[in-house]
Write an enzyme that holds these catalytic residues in place. Structure first.
Site, PDB file in Angstrom:
ATOM      1  N   HIS A  37      -9.467   1.569   4.518  1.00 22.91           N
ATOM      2  CA  HIS A  37      -8.221   1.717   5.275  1.00 22.91           C
ATOM      3  C   HIS A  37      -8.456   2.666   6.451  1.00 22.91           C
ATOM      4  O   HIS A  37      -9.216   3.633   6.333  1.00 22.91           O
ATOM      5  CB  HIS A  37      -7.119   2.257   4.359  1.00 22.91           C
ATOM      6  CG  HIS A  37      -5.771   2.184   4.999  1.00 22.91           C
ATOM      7  ND1 HIS A  37      -5.344   3.139   5.894  1.00 22.91           N
ATOM      8  CD2 HIS A  37      -4.794   1.258   4.927  1.00 22.91           C
ATOM      9  CE1 HIS A  37      -4.144   2.800   6.323  1.00 22.91           C
ATOM     10  NE2 HIS A  37      -3.791   1.664   5.756  1.00 22.91           N
ATOM     11  N   LYS A  95       0.234   4.243  -0.348  1.00 22.54           N
ATOM     12  CA  LYS A  95      -0.374   5.458   0.214  1.00 22.54           C
ATOM     13  C   LYS A  95      -0.122   6.654  -0.721  1.00 22.54           C
ATOM     14  O   LYS A  95      -0.050   6.467  -1.936  1.00 22.54           O
ATOM     15  CB  LYS A  95       0.130   5.687   1.637  1.00 22.54           C
ATOM     16  CG  LYS A  95      -0.039   4.413   2.486  1.00 22.54           C
ATOM     17  CD  LYS A  95       0.116   4.628   3.947  1.00 22.54           C
ATOM     18  CE  LYS A  95      -0.095   3.297   4.666  1.00 22.54           C
ATOM     19  NZ  LYS A  95      -0.050   3.407   6.113  1.00 22.54           N
ATOM     20  N   GLU A 153      -5.823  -4.759  10.355  1.00 26.92           N
ATOM     21  CA  GLU A 153      -4.837  -3.690  10.532  1.00 26.92           C
ATOM     22  C   GLU A 153      -5.104  -2.929  11.832  1.00 26.92           C
ATOM     23  O   GLU A 153      -5.895  -1.967  11.836  1.00 26.92           O
ATOM     24  CB  GLU A 153      -4.926  -2.721   9.353  1.00 26.92           C
ATOM     25  CG  GLU A 153      -4.538  -3.350   8.032  1.00 26.92           C
ATOM     26  CD  GLU A 153      -3.766  -2.370   7.175  1.00 26.92           C
ATOM     27  OE1 GLU A 153      -2.704  -2.736   6.706  1.00 26.92           O
ATOM     28  OE2 GLU A 153      -4.207  -1.217   7.020  1.00 26.92           O
ATOM     29  N   GLY A 160       2.168   2.412  10.646  1.00 22.01           N
ATOM     30  CA  GLY A 160       3.121   3.506  10.492  1.00 22.01           C
ATOM     31  C   GLY A 160       3.804   3.919  11.788  1.00 22.01           C
ATOM     32  O   GLY A 160       4.458   4.957  11.855  1.00 22.01           O
ATOM     33  N   ASN A 166       0.879  -1.171   0.000  1.00 21.52           N
ATOM     34  CA  ASN A 166       0.000   0.000   0.000  1.00 21.52           C
ATOM     35  C   ASN A 166       0.914   1.219   0.000  1.00 21.52           C
ATOM     36  O   ASN A 166       1.475   1.584   1.023  1.00 21.52           O
ATOM     37  CB  ASN A 166      -0.887  -0.029   1.250  1.00 21.52           C
ATOM     38  CG  ASN A 166      -1.701   1.237   1.416  1.00 21.52           C
ATOM     39  OD1 ASN A 166      -1.776   2.052   0.495  1.00 21.52           O
ATOM     40  ND2 ASN A 166      -2.305   1.417   2.574  1.00 21.52           N
ATOM     41  N   GLU A 172      -6.790   4.995   7.583  1.00 21.12           N
ATOM     42  CA  GLU A 172      -6.512   6.407   7.289  1.00 21.12           C
ATOM     43  C   GLU A 172      -7.712   7.053   6.589  1.00 21.12           C
ATOM     44  O   GLU A 172      -7.986   8.240   6.791  1.00 21.12           O
ATOM     45  CB  GLU A 172      -5.234   6.524   6.441  1.00 21.12           C
ATOM     46  CG  GLU A 172      -3.994   6.280   7.297  1.00 21.12           C
ATOM     47  CD  GLU A 172      -2.821   5.655   6.560  1.00 21.12           C
ATOM     48  OE1 GLU A 172      -2.794   5.686   5.316  1.00 21.12           O
ATOM     49  OE2 GLU A 172      -1.931   5.113   7.252  1.00 21.12           O
ATOM     50  N   SER A 204       3.046  -2.034  10.245  1.00 18.44           N
ATOM     51  CA  SER A 204       4.490  -2.107  10.485  1.00 18.44           C
ATOM     52  C   SER A 204       5.082  -3.480  10.207  1.00 18.44           C
ATOM     53  O   SER A 204       6.047  -3.894  10.846  1.00 18.44           O
ATOM     54  CB  SER A 204       4.826  -1.649  11.909  1.00 18.44           C
ATOM     55  OG  SER A 204       4.418  -0.304  12.099  1.00 18.44           O
TER      56      SER A 204
HETATM   57  P1  PGA Z   1       2.640   0.378   7.574  1.00 17.54           P
HETATM   58  O1  PGA Z   1       1.200   0.551   6.910  1.00 17.54           O
HETATM   59  O2  PGA Z   1       3.182  -0.934   7.062  1.00 17.54           O
HETATM   60  O3  PGA Z   1       3.434   1.552   7.125  1.00 17.54           O
HETATM   61  O4  PGA Z   1       2.429   0.329   9.047  1.00 17.54           O
HETATM   62  C1  PGA Z   1       0.347  -0.529   6.726  1.00 17.54           C
HETATM   63  C2  PGA Z   1      -0.931  -0.066   6.108  1.00 17.54           C
HETATM   64  O5  PGA Z   1      -1.383   1.027   6.464  1.00 17.54           O
HETATM   65  O6  PGA Z   1      -1.518  -0.745   5.258  1.00 17.54           O
END
Ligand code: PGA
Length: 256
Positions: free
Chosen positions: A98, A15, A170, A176, A13, A100, A216
């Site tokens: 997601h 982003k 998630e 993140g 992903n 976010e 992460s």
């Molecule tokens: P990250 O993000 O691996 O940077 O923690 C995962 C995601 O948001 O899908």
């Protein structure tokens, strides 16, 4: 059906990272590294990178995904992108719900459900994201919350359509932050997701469902997370922007 018979999927992903030019360069690096991957590899890129990604990935084993889709077929929805537009470009997957998007763009379980149905109707494969905040985990409501998110997301989705659905667990506190869920925490919730899908669609459908962990995941911790019986893959943010790291995760999934 055990894990070996399910489709392991590692999805990057990206982003809001990489211009189309940068996307092309990253894919040039990535494609040879995952050429012989023993799992499905997906890159979920920004809308503006989709054309580049579809062109670059043609004839390779990489699949392309978007990071969102609107639920209406067409019309006066300035700034939105429909499922048909994605399909027409050659896009195969789409990330839906997601955290976010839930956090910054008012996504709700209801709109996740609408997007999921629109995506499936157009022939896209949704990667539906669910997961709890740190407070919710501390309050002990993780499983209940995730069950509810899954149930609402799948309202009106047929058993046939479910075959194209991927669910990504998630935990918001792990995204993140560099703070990964332990392999046991990931397993516990991924198993709970499979269980609720079993209640809704039956045992066989649950056993065939690909459930990913995201938050992460990186080259160092992927193998342990992916060794768990109900963790079939990963949704990778930060580490998907580095071709060599992402390739290590892909390798771990094939071995997991
Ligand atoms: P990250 O993000 O691996 O940077 O923690 C995962 C995601 O948001 O899908």
């Amino acid at each position: 059906m055990d894990k070996k018979n399910r489709k392991a999927i590692i999805a990057g992903n990206w982003k809001m990272n990489k211009t189309a030019t940068e996307a092309g360069l990253l894919l040039d690096d990535l494609i040879p590294l995952v050429e012989y991957a023993g799992c499905e590899v997906v890159v979920c890129v920004p809308f503006t990178d989709l054309k580049t990604a579809v062109d670059k990935c043609a004839g390779t084993n990489l699949h392309v995904g978007a990071q969102n889709v609107h639920f209406e077929k067409s019309g006066a929805y300035t700034g939105e992108i429909s499922a048909d537009m994605l399909v027409d470009l050659g896009v195969e997957y789409v990330v839906i719900g997601h955290s976010e998007r839930r956090q910054y763009f008012a996504e709700t379980d209801e709109t996740v459900n609408k997007r999921t149905r629109a995506a499936l109707a157009a022939g896209l494969k949704p990667i539906i994201c669910v997961g709890e905040s740190l407070t919710q985990r501390e309050q002990g409501v993780t499983e209940e919350l995730v069950r509810l998110q899954v149930k609402v997301a799948l309202l009106g989705v047929s058993a046939e359509e479910l075959k194209n659905v991927v669910i990504a667990y998630e935990p918001i506190w792990a995204i993140g932050t560099g703070r990964t869920a332990t392999a046991d925490q990931a397993e516990e919730v991924c198993a709970a997701i499979r269980k609720v899908v079993g209640e809704l669609y039956g045992e066989d459908a649950a056993k065939a469902l690909t459930v990913q962990y995201g938050g992460s995941m990186n080259a160092g911790n992927a193998a342990e997370l992916l060794s768990k019986p109900d963790v079939d893959g990963g949704l990778i943010g930060g580490a998907s922007l580095k071709a060599d790291q992402f390739a290590v995760i892909v390798k771990a999934a094939a071995e997991g």
